[in-house]
Write an enzyme that holds these catalytic residues in place. Structure first.
Site, PDB file in Angstrom:
ATOM      1  N   GLU A 140       0.812  -1.229   0.000  1.00 11.42           N
ATOM      2  CA  GLU A 140       0.000   0.000   0.000  1.00 11.42           C
ATOM      3  C   GLU A 140       0.841   1.273   0.000  1.00 11.42           C
ATOM      4  O   GLU A 140       0.436   2.293  -0.554  1.00 11.42           O
ATOM      5  CB  GLU A 140      -0.959   0.009   1.195  1.00 11.42           C
ATOM      6  CG  GLU A 140      -2.102  -0.982   1.081  1.00 11.42           C
ATOM      7  CD  GLU A 140      -1.691  -2.404   1.407  1.00 11.42           C
ATOM      8  OE1 GLU A 140      -0.564  -2.617   1.903  1.00 11.42           O
ATOM      9  OE2 GLU A 140      -2.504  -3.311   1.158  1.00 11.42           O
ATOM     10  N   HIS A 179     -10.343  -4.136   9.482  1.00 13.91           N
ATOM     11  CA  HIS A 179     -10.926  -3.957   8.149  1.00 13.91           C
ATOM     12  C   HIS A 179     -12.217  -3.144   8.154  1.00 13.91           C
ATOM     13  O   HIS A 179     -12.594  -2.576   7.148  1.00 13.91           O
ATOM     14  CB  HIS A 179     -11.250  -5.318   7.519  1.00 13.91           C
ATOM     15  CG  HIS A 179     -10.057  -6.072   7.054  1.00 13.91           C
ATOM     16  ND1 HIS A 179      -9.163  -6.634   7.919  1.00 13.91           N
ATOM     17  CD2 HIS A 179      -9.604  -6.353   5.817  1.00 13.91           C
ATOM     18  CE1 HIS A 179      -8.208  -7.243   7.228  1.00 13.91           C
ATOM     19  NE2 HIS A 179      -8.451  -7.091   5.950  1.00 13.91           N
TER      20      HIS A 179
END
Lengths: 320, 328
Positions: B66, B134
């Site tokens: 990321e 998440h």
């Protein structure tokens, strides 16, 4: 190994002299209280920005490191603009935001700027290289960083992707032996150059105090990148002559060590070689130095005449 | 190919995909990258079919990296491209935070405005039974990331229109998509449907109470409003459709009309963006308030991985109804 022409050697010499005199001038301005910025002297490491930027075209991209302003000097950045940023006035490339850490950029010259959080250069370099490939140009990115920065996690993510996608990047690590105060041996496993093999790309360790070695290694890597053959990692071993920043007490090394380094000065060593090989005379090199100092003095003068920004500057350039 | 001419029914996920497809057809500088976005079509299907249409040069599977996904998107954006980068979960913000907060948002400013950073970062958010990392809705973290826009659609028409505008905008845009909305269907106008960034939508007009809600809480608030109508309470639902630019005019106009405010979001109350909105209303429109502002939000605990437990935590229409009834 290809020979470097006398003309190129003289250009590399002039480039390094400009960096040295720039550094002296910046230190003088700092002492006079005219610099509103921290400064990380690049004295001693001039061979790397000189030899590492010279092989680039005007439209190639540069991600520079924070040590000295040699990279942007070599890429052709306006000297007055850089002095303006040191003085934090409106002559600066940032138009008055200054240079606590330099954030000079010039899209026309491919100078993409610098992040203050070290390691952010890696992702941006990979993205610029991706962009060159996507747009079908043959532009190359050169990304400079120190041995300390090489230990940021962004190195792995970005160097891996650039190698996997065979992007046109040259990674140049300047290993000067210290991450601020911590010796490389205490912070870094293995040799940085050996990481190249892990990513399946060429890696080469060179003497970063010899501008001809830097120029040759970078030229080969740039040619390979331009030909679509992917990235290269260059580890340039070098020494910084001054502290990490001006005011660094350097408690982590002895005075004897710093004095011994002076014999390795990349500029005086090239000077001796140019004279010994009959490429230039002492007199000619002396004239060159006077000319460069004059250019720098005029840039300081130009930058000094600019006004400081007003508070409205805070709100400019944030959104489009 | 190209735009549909008539109104159609799309899922939220299809609307995102149509926006990407239309903008990629319109502008070859636009490309898509992220984890599993190409062959797999994105774990929520929002990039399905794009690889077949545009090829591997423009629809790119990245490594699980990321930091690189966002950092390199910035590098591509300042050199002439218009990236749409997907973080597979907005919960990965921490892995890319330097790149989101300092690079995407500030590269233009700190270099004196010599660059533009035209990129979109897609950030799936919200509770879906995956757990504390998440299931977050981290939009408020970026309230202080001046330089970046924060855009949050609540239905398919806005998802399409806002995404198209975000791609065309020269500012960096953090685009939050609630994972629980991807399968939700709605009518989407035909043609070149653009929704301007920073323009709130009055999703339901009413005269008694203003409910300011975004993302999944807009639908919940509309359901609450229907129920409250039966009780004689006329609720106005204002969706700011993002946090920056924030459409204060529409919010304050509604507050001046109703004098009562409920702010609803899925993120926990403490540190949620509702606090900022409430503070602005207190500063700008206190004289109109006939009752204290009430915030509807998750409790200040991590979101558990158990869907069973999540039902006791995540705010719903009933939470909004209950809050409205508590107003003076």
């Amino acid at each position: 190994m290809t020979a470097i022409s006398p003309a190129t050697l003289l250009e590399l010499y002039e480039s390094m002299v400009t960096m040295k005199l720039w550094d002296q001038t910046a230190l003088r301005l700092l002492q006079e209280g005219r610099v509103l910025a921290g400064y990380h002297s690049g004295r001693g490491q001039e061979a790397i920005p000189a030899g590492g930027v010279a092989p680039l075209r005007r439209d190639d991209y540069l991600m520079y490191a924070h040590r000295g302003f040699g990279y942007t000097i070599a890429k052709g950045m306006s000297l007055a603009a850089m002095f303006g940023d040191l003085m934090a006035n409106t002559a600066g490339a940032t138009g008055g935001l200054g240079a606590g850490i330099p954030h000079f950029a010039d899209p026309e010259l491919g100078i993409l700027g610098q992040g203050g959080t070290l390691g952010s250069c890696f992702g941006i370099a990979t993205g610029a290289a991706f962009s060159a490939k996507y747009r079908g140009t043959d532009q190359v990115v050169v990304c400079f960083f120190g041995d300390g920065t090489a230990n940021r996690g962004a190195f792995h993510e970005s160097v891996n992707a650039a190698a996997a996608w065979k992007l046109p990047v040259v990674w140049i690590c300047e290993n000067n032996g210290y991450a601020v105060s911590v010796p490389v041996a205490e912070s870094t496993a293995g040799r940085i150059v050996d990481r190249a093999a892990g990513y399946g790309m060429p890696g080469v360790r060179i003497d970063g105090m010899d501008v001809t070695e830097v120029y040759r290694a970078t030229s080969e890597a740039v040619d390979r990148a331009r030909a679509g053959e992917g990235p290269t990692l260059i580890e340039a071993m070098c020494h910084r002559f001054r502290g990490h920043y001006e005011g660094d007490p350097q408690v982590y090394r002895t005075e004897e060590e710093t004095e011994r380094l002076l014999a390795l000065d990349p500029i005086t060593n090239l000077e001796a070689r140019l004279v010994a090989d009959g490429i230039a005379t002492d007199e000619r090199l002396g004239e060159l130095e006077v000319r460069v100092q004059d250019t720098i003095d005029r840039a300081v003068e130009e930058a000094s005449s600019a006004p400081m920004p007003g508070p409205e500057r805070l709100y400019e350039g944030l959104y489009v | 190919m190209s735009q549909a001419t008539a109104t159609r029914t799309l899922t939220f996920s299809q609307a995102i995909r149509e926006a990407l497809r239309e903008e990629m057809e319109r502008d070859e500088r636009v490309f898509v990258w992220g984890e599993d976005v190409a062959v797999y079509g994105g774990i929520y299907g929002a990039t399905a079919g794009l690889l077949e249409q545009f090829g591997p040069g423009r629809v790119i599977d990245t490594p699980i990296s990321e930091t690189m996904i966002v950092g390199a998107a910035v590098g591509a954006a300042i050199t002439g491209l218009r990236p749409v980068a997907e973080l597979q979960s907005s919960g990965y913000f921490g892995i890319a935070m330097d790149e989101l907060y300092h690079k995407a948002a500030r590269w233009r400013y700190m270099h004196g405005g010599v660059f533009t950073v035209p990129l979109v970062i897609r950030l799936p958010e919200g509770a879906k039974g995956a757990g504390p990392e998440h299931d977050v809705s981290p939009e408020a973290l970026f309230l202080s990331a001046s330089g970046a826009y924060v855009v949050i659609p609540s239905d398919p028409a806005d998802a399409l229109g806002l995404m198209k505008s975000a791609i065309r905008d020269d500012n960096p845009v953090l685009f939050f998509e609630h994972a629980g909305l991807y399968a939700y269907r709605g009518e989407v106008p035909g043609g070149d449907h653009l929704v301007p960034l920073g323009e709130a939508a009055v999703k339901r007009e009413g005269s008694d109470v203003t409910v300011i809600a975004w993302s999944r809480m807009v639908g919940e608030s509309l359901r609450a409003a229907e129920q409250l109508e039966g009780e004689g309470i006329d609720v106005e639902v204002v969706d700011p459709r993002g946090l920056r630019p924030l459409d204060l005019d529409t919010i304050l106009e509604s507050v001046a009309k109703t004098g009562r405010v409920v702010i609803a979001h899925e993120a926990p109350k403490t540190g949620g963006a509702g606090g900022e909105v409430a503070a602005i209303i207190a500063e700008e429109a206190l004289e109109y308030l006939e009752s204290p502002i009430i915030r509807v939000a998750s409790a200040d605990v991590p979101i558990p991985q158990s869907r069973y437990l999540q039902q006791f935590l995540i705010p719903t229409a009933a939470s909004v109804t209950e809050a409205v009834r508590r107003l003076d």
